[in-house]
Design an enzyme around this catalytic site. Structure first.
Site, PDB file in Angstrom:
ATOM      1  N   CYS A 153       3.760   9.210   0.259  1.00 21.17           N
ATOM      2  CA  CYS A 153       2.360   9.584   0.083  1.00 21.17           C
ATOM      3  C   CYS A 153       2.249  10.570  -1.072  1.00 21.17           C
ATOM      4  O   CYS A 153       2.934  11.592  -1.083  1.00 21.17           O
ATOM      5  CB  CYS A 153       1.818  10.217   1.367  1.00 21.17           C
ATOM      6  SG  CYS A 153       0.132  10.815   1.172  1.00 21.17           S
ATOM      7  N   ASN A 165       9.124   4.389   3.659  1.00 12.93           N
ATOM      8  CA  ASN A 165       8.880   3.928   5.031  1.00 12.93           C
ATOM      9  C   ASN A 165      10.172   3.339   5.587  1.00 12.93           C
ATOM     10  O   ASN A 165      11.053   2.924   4.834  1.00 12.93           O
ATOM     11  CB  ASN A 165       7.840   2.800   5.042  1.00 12.93           C
ATOM     12  CG  ASN A 165       6.451   3.281   4.703  1.00 12.93           C
ATOM     13  OD1 ASN A 165       6.150   3.526   3.548  1.00 12.93           O
ATOM     14  ND2 ASN A 165       5.623   3.424   5.705  1.00 12.93           N
ATOM     15  N   HIS A 214       4.116   4.225  12.788  1.00  9.43           N
ATOM     16  CA  HIS A 214       4.334   4.165  11.341  1.00  9.43           C
ATOM     17  C   HIS A 214       5.359   5.262  11.030  1.00  9.43           C
ATOM     18  O   HIS A 214       5.024   6.446  11.054  1.00  9.43           O
ATOM     19  CB  HIS A 214       2.984   4.417  10.655  1.00  9.43           C
ATOM     20  CG  HIS A 214       3.021   4.557   9.178  1.00  9.43           C
ATOM     21  ND1 HIS A 214       2.514   3.596   8.326  1.00  9.43           N
ATOM     22  CD2 HIS A 214       3.464   5.551   8.365  1.00  9.43           C
ATOM     23  CE1 HIS A 214       2.653   3.990   7.074  1.00  9.43           C
ATOM     24  NE2 HIS A 214       3.219   5.185   7.071  1.00  9.43           N
ATOM     25  N   ARG A 255       0.845  -1.205   0.000  1.00 10.16           N
ATOM     26  CA  ARG A 255       0.000   0.000   0.000  1.00 10.16           C
ATOM     27  C   ARG A 255       0.881   1.255   0.000  1.00 10.16           C
ATOM     28  O   ARG A 255       1.111   1.845  -1.039  1.00 10.16           O
ATOM     29  CB  ARG A 255      -0.961  -0.035   1.207  1.00 10.16           C
ATOM     30  CG  ARG A 255      -2.144   0.927   1.087  1.00 10.16           C
ATOM     31  CD  ARG A 255      -1.860   2.325   1.527  1.00 10.16           C
ATOM     32  NE  ARG A 255      -1.404   2.394   2.921  1.00 10.16           N
ATOM     33  CZ  ARG A 255      -0.906   3.492   3.483  1.00 10.16           C
ATOM     34  NH1 ARG A 255      -0.807   4.606   2.784  1.00 10.16           N
ATOM     35  NH2 ARG A 255      -0.483   3.490   4.732  1.00 10.16           N
ATOM     36  N   ASP A 256       1.427   1.602   1.148  1.00 18.53           N
ATOM     37  CA  ASP A 256       2.261   2.814   1.221  1.00 18.53           C
ATOM     38  C   ASP A 256       3.434   2.687   0.254  1.00 18.53           C
ATOM     39  O   ASP A 256       3.837   3.656  -0.398  1.00 18.53           O
ATOM     40  CB  ASP A 256       2.785   2.985   2.661  1.00 18.53           C
ATOM     41  CG  ASP A 256       2.992   4.433   3.043  1.00 18.53           C
ATOM     42  OD1 ASP A 256       3.049   5.277   2.139  1.00 18.53           O
ATOM     43  OD2 ASP A 256       3.108   4.723   4.243  1.00 18.53           O
TER      44      ASP A 256
HETATM   45  N1  COA Z   1     -13.256   4.006  -3.326  1.00 16.85           N
HETATM   46  C1  COA Z   1     -13.516   4.145  -4.637  1.00 16.85           C
HETATM   47  N2  COA Z   1     -14.163   5.206  -5.170  1.00 16.85           N
HETATM   48  C2  COA Z   1     -14.578   6.143  -4.305  1.00 16.85           C
HETATM   49  C3  COA Z   1     -14.355   6.047  -2.930  1.00 16.85           C
HETATM   50  C4  COA Z   1     -13.659   4.933  -2.447  1.00 16.85           C
HETATM   51  N3  COA Z   1     -13.366   4.781  -1.168  1.00 16.85           N
HETATM   52  N4  COA Z   1     -14.889   7.128  -2.343  1.00 16.85           N
HETATM   53  C5  COA Z   1     -15.431   7.888  -3.292  1.00 16.85           C
HETATM   54  N5  COA Z   1     -15.250   7.300  -4.479  1.00 16.85           N
HETATM   55  C6  COA Z   1     -15.674   7.782  -5.810  1.00 16.85           C
HETATM   56  C7  COA Z   1     -17.103   8.259  -5.834  1.00 16.85           C
HETATM   57  O1  COA Z   1     -17.971   7.187  -6.078  1.00 16.85           O
HETATM   58  C8  COA Z   1     -17.066   9.250  -6.982  1.00 16.85           C
HETATM   59  O2  COA Z   1     -17.024   8.543  -8.203  1.00 16.85           O
HETATM   60  P1  COA Z   1     -17.594   9.172  -9.589  1.00 16.85           P
HETATM   61  O3  COA Z   1     -16.716  10.351  -9.898  1.00 16.85           O
HETATM   62  O4  COA Z   1     -17.418   8.067 -10.556  1.00 16.85           O
HETATM   63  O5  COA Z   1     -19.000   9.539  -9.266  1.00 16.85           O
HETATM   64  C9  COA Z   1     -15.696   9.897  -6.830  1.00 16.85           C
HETATM   65  O6  COA Z   1     -14.900   8.940  -6.114  1.00 16.85           O
HETATM   66  C10 COA Z   1     -15.747  11.201  -6.062  1.00 16.85           C
HETATM   67  O7  COA Z   1     -16.428  10.967  -4.826  1.00 16.85           O
HETATM   68  P2  COA Z   1     -16.450  12.043  -3.645  1.00 16.85           P
HETATM   69  O8  COA Z   1     -17.174  11.449  -2.496  1.00 16.85           O
HETATM   70  O9  COA Z   1     -16.925  13.363  -4.178  1.00 16.85           O
HETATM   71  O10 COA Z   1     -14.947  12.082  -3.249  1.00 16.85           O
HETATM   72  P3  COA Z   1     -13.833  13.211  -3.430  1.00 16.85           P
HETATM   73  O11 COA Z   1     -13.654  13.585  -4.855  1.00 16.85           O
HETATM   74  O12 COA Z   1     -14.069  14.269  -2.430  1.00 16.85           O
HETATM   75  O13 COA Z   1     -12.539  12.339  -3.008  1.00 16.85           O
HETATM   76  C11 COA Z   1     -11.668  10.482  -1.709  1.00 16.85           C
HETATM   77  C12 COA Z   1     -12.466  11.788  -1.700  1.00 16.85           C
HETATM   78  C13 COA Z   1     -11.409  10.149  -0.259  1.00 16.85           C
HETATM   79  C14 COA Z   1     -12.478   9.411  -2.389  1.00 16.85           C
HETATM   80  C15 COA Z   1     -10.361  10.683  -2.500  1.00 16.85           C
HETATM   81  O14 COA Z   1      -9.776  11.877  -2.092  1.00 16.85           O
HETATM   82  C16 COA Z   1      -9.385   9.551  -2.270  1.00 16.85           C
HETATM   83  O15 COA Z   1      -9.630   8.416  -2.677  1.00 16.85           O
HETATM   84  N6  COA Z   1      -8.247   9.846  -1.678  1.00 16.85           N
HETATM   85  C17 COA Z   1      -7.218   8.845  -1.439  1.00 16.85           C
HETATM   86  C18 COA Z   1      -6.315   9.304  -0.380  1.00 16.85           C
HETATM   87  C19 COA Z   1      -5.168   8.359  -0.192  1.00 16.85           C
HETATM   88  O16 COA Z   1      -5.162   7.224  -0.610  1.00 16.85           O
HETATM   89  N7  COA Z   1      -4.140   8.881   0.484  1.00 16.85           N
HETATM   90  C20 COA Z   1      -2.973   8.121   0.785  1.00 16.85           C
HETATM   91  C21 COA Z   1      -3.112   7.248   1.991  1.00 16.85           C
HETATM   92  S1  COA Z   1      -3.459   8.111   3.482  1.00 16.85           S
HETATM   93 ZN    ZN Z   2       3.208   6.317   5.312  1.00 19.88          ZN
END
Ligand code: COA
Ligand code: ZN
Length: 310
Positions: free
Chosen positions: A239, A248, A206, A13-14
């Site tokens: 990240c 990490n 972590h 993942r990370d």
């Molecule tokens: N898994 C898959 N798709 C997801 C989801 C999830 N957990 N959560 C939301 N979505 C999809 C929605 O269905 C929507 O899809 P569409 O565009 O096809 O309709 C789209 O993502 C946007 O949804 P929304 O609720 O408006 O989310 P957002 O645009 O505000 O994004 C996150 C929020 C959390 C989904 C996004 O920022 C994200 O995935 N971030 C990942 C952060 C990460 O991995 N960081 C590193 C580790 S800490």
């Molecule tokens: Zn990390």
């Protein structure tokens, strides 16, 4: 104090989420096999996040499914940023999830497009569901020492978020130095303070090795009674939303530290060195932890059966 140290391997993942080369599901499953052979306690199989935000993690359901064919569900966890991620994870067979709250508002906005108050409310609801469904929850407090946007983080904020997440019902709070800014004395101070109100076995660490203090920070936390650590094979990691985050702390570095201190990690060193070689080959960017060269040239010192330094 317990001499058992539990390593949660986060390479899948990370380790991979910020890689320029996106590994295929088949390559991630090959790495999964190699990590299972290492004997790490648990493996973070990936994250159920938006594939638009982190394309590297698309297909995590398949990677987790592959792992579940090989080992029990208690060996795996996955990162979920929101309720949708939680539901997808449980549908894919996950029995342990990792929620992430950053200690600053700016980092929460950049990472998941929510304020701290919003993500805490999401966590409260998801943890409640998870408790009802018998799913374990690790609650991460990210950028716990320094935020790439807001600078130094107050330890009071980290302690307060951790206490609230544990009170919601999280099984463990994971203190995450997302950009690798902590130093051993800060780690000692924070955990000394935290352990006044929280049992050390409900805490984990972590660390990132950005400033070459990863292993020293692990040691400082061990001295405060912490026994659960995230680590990444080959020191891979970072990240995509936190500028300056590098790898990490490497699994091989923590494993060797623990063994030299007589702490048991359950690691098979020969299998671990093979996993480092695989991750180097698959990504082209992993360098291997600082213990890797010495380990790979001194394998005769290890009794494979026990995985211990002879
Ligand atoms: N898994 C898959 N798709 C997801 C989801 C999830 N957990 N959560 C939301 N979505 C999809 C929605 O269905 C929507 O899809 P569409 O565009 O096809 O309709 C789209 O993502 C946007 O949804 P929304 O609720 O408006 O989310 P957002 O645009 O505000 O994004 C996150 C929020 C959390 C989904 C996004 O920022 C994200 O995935 N971030 C990942 C952060 C990460 O991995 N960081 C590193 C580790 S800490
Ligand atoms: Zn990390």
């Amino acid at each position: 104090m317990s001499s058992r140290v539990f390593l949660n391997e986060v390479g899948l993942r990370d380790g991979l989420q910020a890689q320029p080369k996106h590994l295929t599901v088949a390559e991630r499953c090959q790495l999964m096999d190699s990590l299972l052979a290492c004997g790490v306690s648990t493996i973070e199989a990936g994250s159920f996040v938006s594939p638009k935000a982190v394309p590297q993690m698309a297909g995590t359901d398949e990677v987790l499914g592959y792992g579940l064919e090989k080992a029990s569900a208690s060996r795996f966890n996955v990162l979920v940023p929101n309720r949708k991620g939680y539901e997808l994870a449980v549908a894919a067979g996950a029995r342990e999830v990792n929620l992430v709250v950053s200690a600053t508002d700016t980092m929460n906005q950049k990472n998941i497009n929510m304020s701290t108050a919003q993500i805490m409310a999401v966590c409260e609801g998801v943890i409640e569901s998870a408790k009802q469904e018998g799913v374990r929850v690790n609650a991460y407090v990210a950028v716990a020492f320094e935020c790439p946007f807001e600078g130094r983080v107050d330890s009071g904020q980290v302690i307060s978020l951790s206490q609230r997440l544990l009170a919601y019902g999280a099984d463990r709070a994971v203190i995450a130095d997302t950009i690798g800014a902590a130093s051993p004395f800060q780690v000692s101070r924070l955990f000394r303070e935290m352990c006044r109100g929280i049992q050390p076995d409900r805490l984990a660490c972590h660390f990132h090795d950005t400033r070459a203090m990863g292993v020293a920070n692990v040691y400082a936390a061990i001295e405060q009674g912490i026994r659960h650590f995230d680590s990444s094979i080959g020191g891979l990691g970072g990240c995509p939303f936190a500028p300056g985050a590098s790898g990490n702390v490497a699994t091989e570095d923590i494993a060797l530290l623990c063994h030299q201190e007589g702490l048991d990690t359950g690691i098979n060193f020969a299998a671990m060195v093979e996993a480092v070689e695989l991750v180097k080959q698959l990504t082209g960017t992993a360098k291997g932890g600082r213990a890797y060269y010495w380990l790979s040239t001194h394998m005769e010192r290890f009794t494979e059966k026990k995985g211990e330094v002879a």
